[in-house]
Design a protein around this motif. Sequence first.
Motif, PDB file in Angstrom:
ATOM      1  N   VAL A 217       0.840  -1.206   0.000  1.00 26.19           N
ATOM      2  CA  VAL A 217       0.000   0.000   0.000  1.00 26.19           C
ATOM      3  C   VAL A 217       0.872   1.252   0.000  1.00 26.19           C
ATOM      4  O   VAL A 217       0.635   2.194  -0.784  1.00 26.19           O
ATOM      5  CB  VAL A 217      -0.942  -0.003   1.217  1.00 26.19           C
ATOM      6  CG1 VAL A 217      -1.636   1.353   1.376  1.00 26.19           C
ATOM      7  CG2 VAL A 217      -1.982  -1.112   1.088  1.00 26.19           C
ATOM      8  N   GLN A 218       1.887   1.271   0.849  1.00 26.81           N
ATOM      9  CA  GLN A 218       2.758   2.442   0.902  1.00 26.81           C
ATOM     10  C   GLN A 218       3.527   2.618  -0.400  1.00 26.81           C
ATOM     11  O   GLN A 218       3.754   3.747  -0.851  1.00 26.81           O
ATOM     12  CB  GLN A 218       3.708   2.329   2.086  1.00 26.81           C
ATOM     13  CG  GLN A 218       3.003   2.431   3.434  1.00 26.81           C
ATOM     14  CD  GLN A 218       3.944   2.787   4.553  1.00 26.81           C
ATOM     15  OE1 GLN A 218       5.120   2.447   4.534  1.00 26.81           O
ATOM     16  NE2 GLN A 218       3.432   3.483   5.555  1.00 26.81           N
ATOM     17  N   GLY A 219       3.930   1.492  -1.006  1.00 31.74           N
ATOM     18  CA  GLY A 219       4.623   1.586  -2.284  1.00 31.74           C
ATOM     19  C   GLY A 219       3.746   2.168  -3.376  1.00 31.74           C
ATOM     20  O   GLY A 219       4.196   2.983  -4.190  1.00 31.74           O
ATOM     21  N   VAL A 220       2.469   1.769  -3.398  1.00 35.66           N
ATOM     22  CA  VAL A 220       1.536   2.290  -4.399  1.00 35.66           C
ATOM     23  C   VAL A 220       1.400   3.799  -4.262  1.00 35.66           C
ATOM     24  O   VAL A 220       1.530   4.556  -5.246  1.00 35.66           O
ATOM     25  CB  VAL A 220       0.153   1.615  -4.260  1.00 35.66           C
ATOM     26  CG1 VAL A 220      -0.895   2.368  -5.077  1.00 35.66           C
ATOM     27  CG2 VAL A 220       0.223   0.159  -4.694  1.00 35.66           C
ATOM     28  N   PHE A 221       1.152   4.268  -3.047  1.00 37.11           N
ATOM     29  CA  PHE A 221       0.909   5.700  -2.867  1.00 37.11           C
ATOM     30  C   PHE A 221       2.193   6.514  -2.917  1.00 37.11           C
ATOM     31  O   PHE A 221       2.165   7.687  -3.288  1.00 37.11           O
ATOM     32  CB  PHE A 221       0.138   5.928  -1.571  1.00 37.11           C
ATOM     33  CG  PHE A 221      -1.309   5.537  -1.669  1.00 37.11           C
ATOM     34  CD1 PHE A 221      -2.231   6.396  -2.222  1.00 37.11           C
ATOM     35  CD2 PHE A 221      -1.743   4.286  -1.255  1.00 37.11           C
ATOM     36  CE1 PHE A 221      -3.563   6.033  -2.352  1.00 37.11           C
ATOM     37  CE2 PHE A 221      -3.070   3.905  -1.370  1.00 37.11           C
ATOM     38  CZ  PHE A 221      -3.981   4.788  -1.922  1.00 37.11           C
ATOM     39  N   GLY A 222       3.325   5.907  -2.559  1.00 32.47           N
ATOM     40  CA  GLY A 222       4.603   6.586  -2.752  1.00 32.47           C
ATOM     41  C   GLY A 222       4.900   6.779  -4.227  1.00 32.47           C
ATOM     42  O   GLY A 222       5.436   7.822  -4.641  1.00 32.47           O
TER      43      GLY A 222
END
Length: 445
Positions: free
Chosen positions: A107-112
């Motif tokens: 999830v953090q990778g997607v939004f980053g």
Amino acid sequence: MTRLRTFYVLVATQIFSLIGSRMTGIAVGFKVFDDTGNTAPLLIAAFFAELPGMVGGTFTGLLADRWDRRYVIMLGDAGQAAGTLLLLVTFVTGTFELWHLYVAMLVQGVFGTIQGPASSAAITMLVPDALRDRANGLNEMGFPLAGVVAPVFAGLLYSVVGVSGVIAFDLLTFVTAVAVVARLHIPRPDRSAESDDLGGSFWREMLGGWRYLLSRRALLVAVIYIAFIDFVINGPLELALPYTVSVTGSESTAGMLLGAMSFGALAGAGTIALVGSVRQRMRIILAGYVALGGVFLLLGVVRHPVLLGAALFLVLFPLPLNGALFSSVLQAKTPPDLQGRVFAVTGQMFMLMTPFSFLITGALVDDVLTPAVSRPAWDAVAPLVGRGEGAGMGLLLIGAGLLILAATALVLVYAPVRRLETDLPDYVGAAAAAGSIEAVEVPAV
């Protein structure tokens, strides 16, 4: 507040958020390693964090160009906060499992990945060209600064409030970033003729970054060259911990040497931030990679801790400096309303080969070079790297240095890259916008 002040506020809040994220990564690493005794879960988590950038950059660049970049940056922070909140809930309720970590990192990778191109493209609309090198240098300082600061604060907080307390602090940094960015104003770029030419259907617009680079061969070659350098160095740089421990025989000494690496990156970004404006950026970038190749050669042969510390400091020094300067090149040569897609594509190319670099490096060291140390054929390289602990890794570092120097020599022979800044004109609209930056007022924070 001028646009320039808006940039400083934006960078400060993003660095604050990055420090919180690095602290969470360290605290969760402590917890997972304490519970499992294995490093594999942390490597798998890192893979999930990088996966979106490797496969989804082309799409996220279109978001940065079509939406208000302030909202895209806020969406990136809010989405990463959601991943952090998921981790916090699992730790507080005592239900944490490793798959929770993998989902949170994804999830953090997607939004980053969504946030990155918008942040880079926003600099063009906030900072005049004369100050853009300094702005990109300040932006590049975030990651190494977090690398210096986060371990200290994470260690202190972890011992007092545990992993949940550190994650709660990280969540606070995301909330702060969203609240601050919500009150900023990032101007939207005008529609350019180049963007119109690359427009049409959704797919044509999404592939606009690729098509823009393909139509500018020298710029594309420069991007491919830097992507290759990233591929060559990513795996060997991950050997820093085992290499320094093997060579020095001391974990505490190795820790100090790794600190020198972080300070080297911070100094490289800080140098360009202090200098402020650079002429002939591509020549400095190429000179920086020549120096990088030479330092890799040095790193492979030195054994004394002081020399190792100097080499490790120097090996990261040119990377953020070159990153800042190449960002300035892209910002100058690309229409502002295409920059989200161009930065997304270049970021995707830089990241795409990273996992393969890790895999190839690990296989070479474990299955080829380390066993070869005890064989007679090693006599040919023993005068350089010896036969002791870390000799195989030392030879790999020398090989990486030679590849960097060979690739840079080829690019130096290719005149269009050397002359990229003079032969490929700056985008006129960006220069015109920069001239009026200081006259534009935005709401105060």
